[in-house]
Design an enzyme around this catalytic site. Structure first.
Site, PDB file in Angstrom:
ATOM      1  N   HIS A   6      -2.677  -9.554  -1.598  1.00  0.00           N
ATOM      2  CA  HIS A   6      -3.078  -8.241  -1.089  1.00  0.00           C
ATOM      3  C   HIS A   6      -3.990  -8.322   0.131  1.00  0.00           C
ATOM      4  CE1 HIS A   6      -3.423  -3.953  -1.102  1.00  0.00           C
ATOM      5  NE2 HIS A   6      -4.752  -4.007  -1.172  1.00  0.00           N
ATOM      6  N   HIS A  53      -3.216  -4.248   2.156  1.00  0.00           N
ATOM      7  CA  HIS A  53      -4.634  -3.889   2.260  1.00  0.00           C
ATOM      8  C   HIS A  53      -4.995  -3.198   3.574  1.00  0.00           C
ATOM      9  CE1 HIS A  53      -8.538  -3.808   0.609  1.00  0.00           C
ATOM     10  NE2 HIS A  53      -9.077  -4.792   1.293  1.00  0.00           N
ATOM     11  N   VAL A  54      -4.670  -3.808   4.704  1.00  0.00           N
ATOM     12  CA  VAL A  54      -4.923  -3.181   6.010  1.00  0.00           C
ATOM     13  C   VAL A  54      -3.781  -2.217   6.293  1.00  0.00           C
ATOM     14  CG1 VAL A  54      -5.198  -3.552   8.483  1.00  0.00           C
ATOM     15  CG2 VAL A  54      -6.206  -5.165   6.851  1.00  0.00           C
ATOM     16  N   HIS A  55      -4.104  -0.970   6.575  1.00  0.00           N
ATOM     17  CA  HIS A  55      -3.082   0.062   6.708  1.00  0.00           C
ATOM     18  C   HIS A  55      -2.503   0.086   8.116  1.00  0.00           C
ATOM     19  CE1 HIS A  55      -5.289   2.175   3.164  1.00  0.00           C
ATOM     20  NE2 HIS A  55      -4.630   1.097   2.792  1.00  0.00           N
ATOM     21  N   TYR A  67      -2.333   4.326  -6.149  1.00  0.00           N
ATOM     22  CA  TYR A  67      -3.582   4.931  -5.684  1.00  0.00           C
ATOM     23  C   TYR A  67      -4.111   5.949  -6.699  1.00  0.00           C
ATOM     24  CZ  TYR A  67      -3.408   2.733  -1.108  1.00  0.00           C
ATOM     25  OH  TYR A  67      -3.419   1.816  -0.090  1.00  0.00           O
ATOM     26  N   ASN A  88      -6.561  -3.770  -4.619  1.00  0.00           N
ATOM     27  CA  ASN A  88      -7.872  -3.280  -5.046  1.00  0.00           C
ATOM     28  C   ASN A  88      -7.798  -1.929  -5.750  1.00  0.00           C
ATOM     29  OD1 ASN A  88      -7.215  -2.652  -2.179  1.00  0.00           O
ATOM     30  ND2 ASN A  88      -8.988  -1.289  -2.354  1.00  0.00           N
ATOM     31  N   HIS A 121     -11.192  -3.903   6.967  1.00  0.00           N
ATOM     32  CA  HIS A 121     -11.196  -4.976   5.958  1.00  0.00           C
ATOM     33  C   HIS A 121     -11.326  -6.360   6.582  1.00  0.00           C
ATOM     34  CE1 HIS A 121     -10.243  -1.898   3.096  1.00  0.00           C
ATOM     35  NE2 HIS A 121      -9.090  -1.628   3.670  1.00  0.00           N
ATOM     36  N   ASP A 169       0.832  -1.210   0.000  1.00  0.00           N
ATOM     37  CA  ASP A 169       0.000   0.000   0.000  1.00  0.00           C
ATOM     38  C   ASP A 169       0.866   1.259   0.000  1.00  0.00           C
ATOM     39  OD1 ASP A 169      -3.083  -0.998   0.994  1.00  0.00           O
ATOM     40  OD2 ASP A 169      -1.400  -2.357   1.288  1.00  0.00           O
ATOM     41  N   ASP A 172      -1.502  -2.388  -4.260  1.00  0.00           N
ATOM     42  CA  ASP A 172      -1.806  -0.973  -4.058  1.00  0.00           C
ATOM     43  C   ASP A 172      -0.561  -0.126  -4.275  1.00  0.00           C
ATOM     44  OD1 ASP A 172      -4.427  -1.554  -3.654  1.00  0.00           O
ATOM     45  OD2 ASP A 172      -4.514  -0.935  -1.559  1.00  0.00           O
TER      46      ASP A 172
END
Length: 514
Positions: A363, A400-402, A249, A279, A373, A219, A246
């Site tokens: 991801h 995915h999870v920040h 963005y 995503n 998520h 990400d 990711d």
């Protein structure tokens, strides 16, 4: 038009997906800004269209009515879907107190070279003893060739590749070049030039044997946090950069793909960057662009063909005694899918004597105690976890999870000494901020978790040992907040008595050395 954009409440972001000019069909995306209320981030964007005319519109004749535009009715139908969605809001089911830390500003890297000079240069591994050099030029007549050699300014070899381009609504990409070069010697610095002129670049090939060091960042985005993370990464040498989804963005705003390529070029042109999709790479648009990944597949070509895959969304590669598997969370993964069958075949070919370490990246995490998520990777876990478990995969990285989170070895939601270590590292610097909320109390399988930006390093020392460390962005210097020594499952004899056993029985695990 500016008054139209300003008319929207400050809590909303209005983005034009088309050029702002008179007598032109405009498409706008409306979405909440960084959350002022707990769940506002998850509300889906809406779209609307406008057809403003110039100030002297009374003197203009509409020779081509808007409804004769070939895109009008598909766009009208698309807007209907967005304005009146048939599915519930993505915020449904999230706790009321879920918030994210405010993000930092987006960094837009300008284009400062000529139209014929290479920009957005990045390198990737492309099969045995080969690398792929990718770049973009505004000028369409530039040749897709790379000259390279071991001495600066002296290019003893040359390779020719291919090029592509794409359109996305009213955006047209530059000429995207991909050139595969080799054979190359391991642990060697090569100097190269793209397209026959322009600046010289250099990269170092990975070593042939241990030790090897991977940087892992998910990400990434292109914000001030991104710049901080990349600066920290660059403060210490490494061999291969792994990115589990990711990237830019851009989210349909195609110029941001160009900006991202320029931002990462100083790093991605010097070491191989191996990526898989997230995503934010999907970029579908109902009816017009239903399949997605248009920009990602054109710009970030990975060695999928070299690994027997039929899709750029999943592939594998070998490097210095390690077999790396890049999986696709956003393409089919059930037992009848092409990805499942490819993974099954790929794992069957792994020779643990040659590649004692097997590492997977994807991801959407399969294990996650963050409230963000939650459960989004569960269907993929149920479909594919047995394959990774039976193959004794050592580590699985996700994004995915920040936030950052490291688990013990797990299989089927229980601690298992023969399962992979699962690590979530979606904290590279995205523009959406951090996922601050975790489950309480902490489940026993979760060893360390923290919502901070940073990067990870996996240094594989030899056939049996590897050192993992997570470096929090802490001012000007990265701070090692979590670290652990890992033991390759090839050395755990008890895990190989019956690799078909998937009963998921509980076992005690030493959490300081896994």
């Amino acid at each position: 038009m500016s008054s139209l954009l300003q008319a929207y409440p400050k809590g909303f972001q209005v983005t034009s997906l088309t050029p702002l000019q008179p007598n032109f069909l405009h498409i706008f995306k409306i979405q909440p800004r960084a959350p002022r209320t707990p769940s506002s981030y998850y509300k889906p964007p809406c779209l609307f269209m406008s057809f403003p005319t110039s100030s002297n519109h009374k003197q203009l004749k509409m020779e081509n009515p808007i409804w004769k535009n070939p895109h009008f009715f598909p766009l009208l139908l698309t807007c209907t879907f967005f304005l009146f969605p048939l599915q519930p809001s993505l915020s449904a089911g999230l706790p009321d107190d879920y918030i994210r830390q405010p993000p930092r500003k987006v960094v837009v890297a300008p284009h400062l070279r000529s139209k014929s000079d290479p920009q957005q240069v990045h390198a990737s591994l492309a099969g045995k003893e080969c690398m792929r050099i990718s770049w973009v030029t505004d000028e369409k007549d530039v040749a897709s060739k790379v000259e390279y050699g071991k001495v600066s300014g002296k290019y003893e070899a040359m390779a020719v590749g291919h090029h592509t381009s794409y359109h996305y609504f009213f955006y047209s990409s530059g000429k995207i070049h991909h050139v595969k070069i080799g054979p190359l010697e391991p642990a060697t610095t090569y100097y190269y030039r793209c397209g026959g002129h322009g600046p010289e670049f250099s990269f170092k090939t990975p070593p042939q044997t241990f030790p090897i060091e991977f940087v892992v960042v998910g990400d990434l985005g292109q914000t001030e946090w991104t710049a901080s993370t990349l600066s920290h990464v660059d403060s210490k040498d490494y061999d291969v950069f792994l990115l589990p989804g990711d990237l830019s963005y851009a989210d349909t705003q195609q110029p941001l793909w160009d900006s991202f390529g320029r931002l990462v070029e100083p790093y991605a042109s010097r070491r191989p960057w191996m990526v898989t999709e997230g995503n934010h790479e999907i970029e579908t648009f109902p009816i017009i662009y239903p399949h997605g990944f248009k920009a990602y597949n054109a710009r970030w070509l990975m060695p999928y063909q070299e690994s027997g895959s039929t899709s750029n969304l999943y592939y594998s590669f070998d490097v210095a005694g390690s077999h790396i598997i890049m999986l696709g969370s956003y393409t089919d993964f059930d037992e009848d899918s092409a990805q499942y069958k490819w993974l099954e075949s790929d794992l069957r070919k792994v020779d643990r004597k040659k590649t004692p370490w097997v590492i997977a990246l994807l991801h959407a995490p399969w294990y996650n105690t963050n409230l963000a998520h939650k459960g989004e990777g569960e269907s993929m876990r149920k479909a594919m976890e047995d394959l990774l478990y039976r193959a004794r995969v050592d580590v699985v990285f996700a994004g995915h999870v920040h936030a950052y989170e490291r688990f013990t070895r797990i299989y089927n939601n229980k601690a298992d000494p023969c399962g992979p270590v699962y690590i979530t590292i979606g904290d590279g610097g995205n523009r959406e901020g951090l996922a601050l909320m975790f489950e309480n109390p902490t489940p026993e399988v979760s060893v360390y978790r923290e919502p901070s930006f940073g990067h990870g390093r996996l240094r594989v020392v030899d056939e049996s040992r590897a050192h993992w460390s997570w470096h929090r962005n802490n001012g000007s210097d990265p701070f090692v907040a979590d670290e652990v020594w890992l033991q390759s499952l090839t050395t755990t004899k008890s895990c190989w008595h019956n690799t078909a056993n998937t009963d998921g029985s509980e076992s005690k695990v030493n959490k300081d050395e896994l």
